[in-house]
Design a protein around this motif. Sequence first.
Motif, PDB file in Angstrom:
ATOM      1  N   ASP F  63      37.283  38.257  50.619  1.00  0.00           N
ATOM      2  CA  ASP F  63      36.911  37.915  49.242  1.00  0.00           C
ATOM      3  C   ASP F  63      37.325  39.011  48.263  1.00  0.00           C
ATOM      4  O   ASP F  63      37.767  38.717  47.149  1.00  0.00           O
ATOM      5  N   CYS F  64      37.177  40.266  48.700  1.00  0.00           N
ATOM      6  CA  CYS F  64      37.594  41.389  47.855  1.00  0.00           C
ATOM      7  C   CYS F  64      39.114  41.363  47.662  1.00  0.00           C
ATOM      8  O   CYS F  64      39.619  41.641  46.567  1.00  0.00           O
ATOM      9  N   ILE F  65      39.855  41.036  48.717  1.00  0.00           N
ATOM     10  CA  ILE F  65      41.317  40.933  48.612  1.00  0.00           C
ATOM     11  C   ILE F  65      41.685  39.853  47.594  1.00  0.00           C
ATOM     12  O   ILE F  65      42.522  40.068  46.709  1.00  0.00           O
ATOM     13  N   LYS F  66      41.046  38.695  47.715  1.00  0.00           N
ATOM     14  CA  LYS F  66      41.343  37.588  46.786  1.00  0.00           C
ATOM     15  C   LYS F  66      41.072  38.006  45.340  1.00  0.00           C
ATOM     16  O   LYS F  66      41.865  37.735  44.445  1.00  0.00           O
ATOM     17  N   TYR F  67      39.945  38.634  45.149  1.00  0.00           N
ATOM     18  CA  TYR F  67      39.583  39.066  43.801  1.00  0.00           C
ATOM     19  C   TYR F  67      40.657  40.000  43.229  1.00  0.00           C
ATOM     20  O   TYR F  67      41.106  39.830  42.084  1.00  0.00           O
ATOM     21  N   HIS F  68      41.083  40.976  44.024  1.00  0.00           N
ATOM     22  CA  HIS F  68      42.070  41.930  43.509  1.00  0.00           C
ATOM     23  C   HIS F  68      43.473  41.323  43.429  1.00  0.00           C
ATOM     24  O   HIS F  68      44.284  41.767  42.612  1.00  0.00           O
ATOM     25  N   LEU F  69      43.766  40.325  44.250  1.00  0.00           N
ATOM     26  CA  LEU F  69      45.052  39.631  44.097  1.00  0.00           C
ATOM     27  C   LEU F  69      45.088  38.916  42.745  1.00  0.00           C
ATOM     28  O   LEU F  69      46.084  38.979  42.021  1.00  0.00           O
ATOM     29  N   GLU F  70      44.001  38.246  42.427  1.00  0.00           N
ATOM     30  CA  GLU F  70      43.969  37.525  41.148  1.00  0.00           C
ATOM     31  C   GLU F  70      44.072  38.506  39.972  1.00  0.00           C
ATOM     32  O   GLU F  70      44.855  38.277  39.042  1.00  0.00           O
ATOM     33  N   SER F  71      43.300  39.602  40.032  1.00  0.00           N
ATOM     34  CA  SER F  71      43.382  40.592  38.952  1.00  0.00           C
ATOM     35  C   SER F  71      44.770  41.225  38.893  1.00  0.00           C
ATOM     36  O   SER F  71      45.293  41.487  37.816  1.00  0.00           O
ATOM     37  N   SER F  72      45.349  41.467  40.052  1.00  0.00           N
ATOM     38  CA  SER F  72      46.694  42.063  40.096  1.00  0.00           C
ATOM     39  C   SER F  72      47.693  41.165  39.375  1.00  0.00           C
ATOM     40  O   SER F  72      48.550  41.634  38.615  1.00  0.00           O
ATOM     41  N   LYS F  73      47.569  39.884  39.632  1.00  0.00           N
ATOM     42  CA  LYS F  73      48.475  38.944  38.984  1.00  0.00           C
ATOM     43  C   LYS F  73      48.251  38.922  37.465  1.00  0.00           C
ATOM     44  O   LYS F  73      49.204  38.902  36.685  1.00  0.00           O
ATOM     45  N   LYS F  74      46.995  38.948  37.094  1.00  0.00           N
ATOM     46  CA  LYS F  74      46.661  38.914  35.655  1.00  0.00           C
ATOM     47  C   LYS F  74      47.225  40.115  34.893  1.00  0.00           C
ATOM     48  O   LYS F  74      47.617  39.993  33.739  1.00  0.00           O
ATOM     49  N   VAL F  75      47.208  41.289  35.528  1.00  0.00           N
ATOM     50  CA  VAL F  75      47.703  42.479  34.815  1.00  0.00           C
ATOM     51  C   VAL F  75      49.212  42.640  34.961  1.00  0.00           C
ATOM     52  O   VAL F  75      49.776  43.647  34.528  1.00  0.00           O
ATOM     53  N   GLY F  76      49.869  41.642  35.571  1.00  0.00           N
ATOM     54  CA  GLY F  76      51.326  41.623  35.562  1.00  0.00           C
ATOM     55  C   GLY F  76      52.017  42.233  36.776  1.00  0.00           C
ATOM     56  O   GLY F  76      53.233  42.475  36.755  1.00  0.00           O
ATOM     57  N   LEU F  77      51.275  42.492  37.830  1.00  0.00           N
ATOM     58  CA  LEU F  77      51.940  43.008  39.038  1.00  0.00           C
ATOM     59  C   LEU F  77      52.766  41.906  39.682  1.00  0.00           C
ATOM     60  O   LEU F  77      52.361  40.738  39.729  1.00  0.00           O
ATOM     61  N   LYS F  78      53.940  42.297  40.205  1.00  0.00           N
ATOM     62  CA  LYS F  78      54.841  41.328  40.843  1.00  0.00           C
ATOM     63  C   LYS F  78      54.536  41.219  42.335  1.00  0.00           C
ATOM     64  O   LYS F  78      54.002  42.154  42.942  1.00  0.00           O
ATOM     65  N   LYS F  79      54.962  40.098  42.912  1.00  0.00           N
ATOM     66  CA  LYS F  79      54.697  39.849  44.324  1.00  0.00           C
ATOM     67  C   LYS F  79      55.166  41.001  45.202  1.00  0.00           C
ATOM     68  O   LYS F  79      54.458  41.439  46.095  1.00  0.00           O
ATOM     69  N   GLU F  80      56.369  41.511  44.949  1.00  0.00           N
ATOM     70  CA  GLU F  80      56.874  42.558  45.842  1.00  0.00           C
ATOM     71  C   GLU F  80      56.084  43.869  45.745  1.00  0.00           C
ATOM     72  O   GLU F  80      56.022  44.625  46.707  1.00  0.00           O
ATOM     73  N   GLU F  81      55.506  44.125  44.572  1.00  0.00           N
ATOM     74  CA  GLU F  81      54.650  45.309  44.437  1.00  0.00           C
ATOM     75  C   GLU F  81      53.364  45.127  45.247  1.00  0.00           C
ATOM     76  O   GLU F  81      52.923  46.030  45.959  1.00  0.00           O
ATOM     77  N   VAL F  82      52.791  43.949  45.113  1.00  0.00           N
ATOM     78  CA  VAL F  82      51.570  43.634  45.852  1.00  0.00           C
ATOM     79  C   VAL F  82      51.828  43.696  47.362  1.00  0.00           C
ATOM     80  O   VAL F  82      51.017  44.247  48.125  1.00  0.00           O
ATOM     81  N   MET F  83      52.951  43.152  47.799  1.00  0.00           N
ATOM     82  CA  MET F  83      53.237  43.119  49.229  1.00  0.00           C
ATOM     83  C   MET F  83      53.524  44.522  49.770  1.00  0.00           C
ATOM     84  O   MET F  83      53.180  44.834  50.908  1.00  0.00           O
ATOM     85  N   GLU F  84      54.129  45.344  48.948  1.00  0.00           N
ATOM     86  CA  GLU F  84      54.367  46.723  49.377  1.00  0.00           C
ATOM     87  C   GLU F  84      53.034  47.469  49.547  1.00  0.00           C
ATOM     88  O   GLU F  84      52.862  48.238  50.498  1.00  0.00           O
ATOM     89  N   ALA F  85      52.117  47.200  48.628  1.00  0.00           N
ATOM     90  CA  ALA F  85      50.781  47.797  48.779  1.00  0.00           C
ATOM     91  C   ALA F  85      50.133  47.289  50.075  1.00  0.00           C
ATOM     92  O   ALA F  85      49.549  48.066  50.843  1.00  0.00           O
ATOM     93  N   LEU F  86      50.261  46.002  50.331  1.00  0.00           N
ATOM     94  CA  LEU F  86      49.650  45.435  51.552  1.00  0.00           C
ATOM     95  C   LEU F  86      50.325  45.949  52.818  1.00  0.00           C
ATOM     96  O   LEU F  86      49.685  46.040  53.871  1.00  0.00           O
ATOM     97  N   SER F  87      51.608  46.300  52.718  1.00  0.00           N
ATOM     98  CA  SER F  87      52.288  46.839  53.909  1.00  0.00           C
ATOM     99  C   SER F  87      51.717  48.219  54.256  1.00  0.00           C
ATOM    100  O   SER F  87      51.571  48.557  55.435  1.00  0.00           O
ATOM    101  N   ILE F  88      51.388  49.003  53.242  1.00  0.00           N
ATOM    102  CA  ILE F  88      50.748  50.302  53.499  1.00  0.00           C
ATOM    103  C   ILE F  88      49.365  50.079  54.124  1.00  0.00           C
ATOM    104  O   ILE F  88      48.981  50.756  55.077  1.00  0.00           O
ATOM    105  N   ALA F  89      48.641  49.101  53.615  1.00  0.00           N
ATOM    106  CA  ALA F  89      47.326  48.785  54.181  1.00  0.00           C
ATOM    107  C   ALA F  89      47.438  48.387  55.654  1.00  0.00           C
ATOM    108  O   ALA F  89      46.613  48.778  56.485  1.00  0.00           O
ATOM    109  N   THR F  90      48.479  47.627  55.980  1.00  0.00           N
ATOM    110  CA  THR F  90      48.645  47.171  57.363  1.00  0.00           C
ATOM    111  C   THR F  90      49.027  48.320  58.284  1.00  0.00           C
ATOM    112  O   THR F  90      48.590  48.398  59.430  1.00  0.00           O
TER     113      THR F  90
END
Lengths: 115, 115, 115, 115, 115, 115
Positions: F63-90
């Motif tokens: 749920d926290c991931i979903k919340y921050h994905l939505e906020s990330s999109k709202k503030v203009g982050l692009k998919k590849e930026e988000v995925m790069e962040a998630l790759s570090i998390a993984t």
Amino acid sequence: MSNPVKEFNEYRAKMNDKILADNNKIIKRIFNLDTNAFQEGALDIKTKELLGLVASAVLRCDDCIKYHLESSKKVGLKKEEVMEALSIATLVGGTIVIPHLRSAFEFWEALEANN
Amino acid sequence: MSNPVKEFNEYRAKMNDKILADNNKIIKRIFNLDTNAFQEGALDIKTKELLGLVASAVLRCDDCIKYHLESSKKVGLKKEEVMEALSIATLVGGTIVIPHLRSAFEFWEALEANN
Amino acid sequence: MSNPVKEFNEYRAKMNDKILADNNKIIKRIFNLDTNAFQEGALDIKTKELLGLVASAVLRCDDCIKYHLESSKKVGLKKEEVMEALSIATLVGGTIVIPHLRSAFEFWEALEANN
Amino acid sequence: MSNPVKEFNEYRAKMNDKILADNNKIIKRIFNLDTNAFQEGALDIKTKELLGLVASAVLRCDDCIKYHLESSKKVGLKKEEVMEALSIATLVGGTIVIPHLRSAFEFWEALEANN
Amino acid sequence: MSNPVKEFNEYRAKMNDKILADNNKIIKRIFNLDTNAFQEGALDIKTKELLGLVASAVLRCDDCIKYHLESSKKVGLKKEEVMEALSIATLVGGTIVIPHLRSAFEFWEALEANN
Amino acid sequence: MSNPVKEFNEYRAKMNDKILADNNKIIKRIFNLDTNAFQEGALDIKTKELLGLVASAVLRCDDCIKYHLESSKKVGLKKEEVMEALSIATLVGGTIVIPHLRSAFEFWEALEANN
């Protein structure tokens, strides 16, 4: 002779002062909440200290355990009450909690020696 | 000269004695279960030690890792078997397992030096 | 009639395809490592699957547990071997592992029904 | 109409029966300990339920939270006592506990509706 | 006089060398990925270091925090940026992160003293 | 047709209202801090959203991931930026993060479909 309770408290106080002096609003408010959350409310102070202790134990945070052991002793909790709380933590959190149980016992002894 | 294996075992034994002397039934039974769970059953003792080691590693419990490294060595597991188990732990648990890998390597060396 | 094994595998395969198509190098290599780590080496495949299962169980990752239950069954592990591994996970990881034990039992039944 | 409390308890009971029928000694003893640990001792039953609840909340185990919410209600704990315990869990465990707070509130409402 | 930065780096380098010399392919590739993941990509190096720092902090890995604090300093991040990242970690991860905040502050001071 | 973004937000809003109406001071202040922590400061809003996302991912809170994905999109982050962040998390959090990566990809698709 070394005094683990005194050393723990002095390091903790010294670093807390530095952190709070750094003036990060979020961190300052979290520190503040931490004080408020353990005040008497619908639950009494003893119960709250035990809740803080068990949360710290299952999350395996030695410094948090020490802090709540000392507060538990100050508010008048007895050793067997504290140990019963820690037994629930060990059951819920598993045998990986046991090393923290060892250091908790050691710190409780130091607290008693300090009286 | 310091002997990390001996120090670890002495502290562990001393504190376990105190905890068990405290006579909390839940904790005593958990300690008891911990002995039983690693006995031969459907799985052999070597496999069980590796399971205990990997569980300890992904949960990042250094003392638990040390304990299972020593038992692993006693039941005849070889370094490369232990390291392969730890590689799975590092993959599943992530790079935050790496500091525990460092202390595991160091403790394994101490175990070998102790022979 | 619903088939939990099929549904799990289809969703997993569909999303893995999308993730890999996204072409993030780090993620692709981690997926790749995940395949390699469970190949025969110093340890045999059965032992490695049990290690993956126990790591997944103590870290309380239902999808990871399901994945390793299915692989465990494929490489010929018996129910009592799998359950013995899960009993170690429950002891080390604590009673919070129990809900995952319930879903693991349910998924194992579905795997057997699928044969 | 769906009844989340009834569904939760029925699934839990059904799977627990299957797990216990499987006759793994370690798991059976852990289940047994889980019953014993929450009996009256140096601490009363209400305090112990709150300790179980907070341990479950900081470890973010929804099923464990539900179980302890139901037991908490049975032993006579009031909503504000339960919520105060959960507030400590949220502070100690961080905002990642909030989603579990949401489902805890929802389940508490279902428990009240069931009366 | 003791130098915590130097000691940390020397121990880390010594043990990493031993681990890599051991030639476990999975572990070597994970070490390799760890270097690649923090290179410039869609995100710049500073952002990536902060992501590594926050991940390390919420997972409460002191050595990982120290490593990312040193890298953060090397890539030019300022103290207030690092502390703001750590404040998010403390909020999301809860007050159990606070002891790690204390050692992070202490290590940052050591890094500044080392310049 | 079901809309996962709308459903997530409606449930979240409904339960947050109930929790805040309950008037527990500690919880209300934590909710309040959560809003403040992600405002522009020494770090810009995009960086902070990515920090929240990575913290949520390594702690495996869907749920926290979903919340921050939505906020990330709202503030203009692009998919590849988000995925790069998630790759570090993984990488940092290990392969147990992968199931959360799958649901994150699915939710991101739903966010894009909602535009």
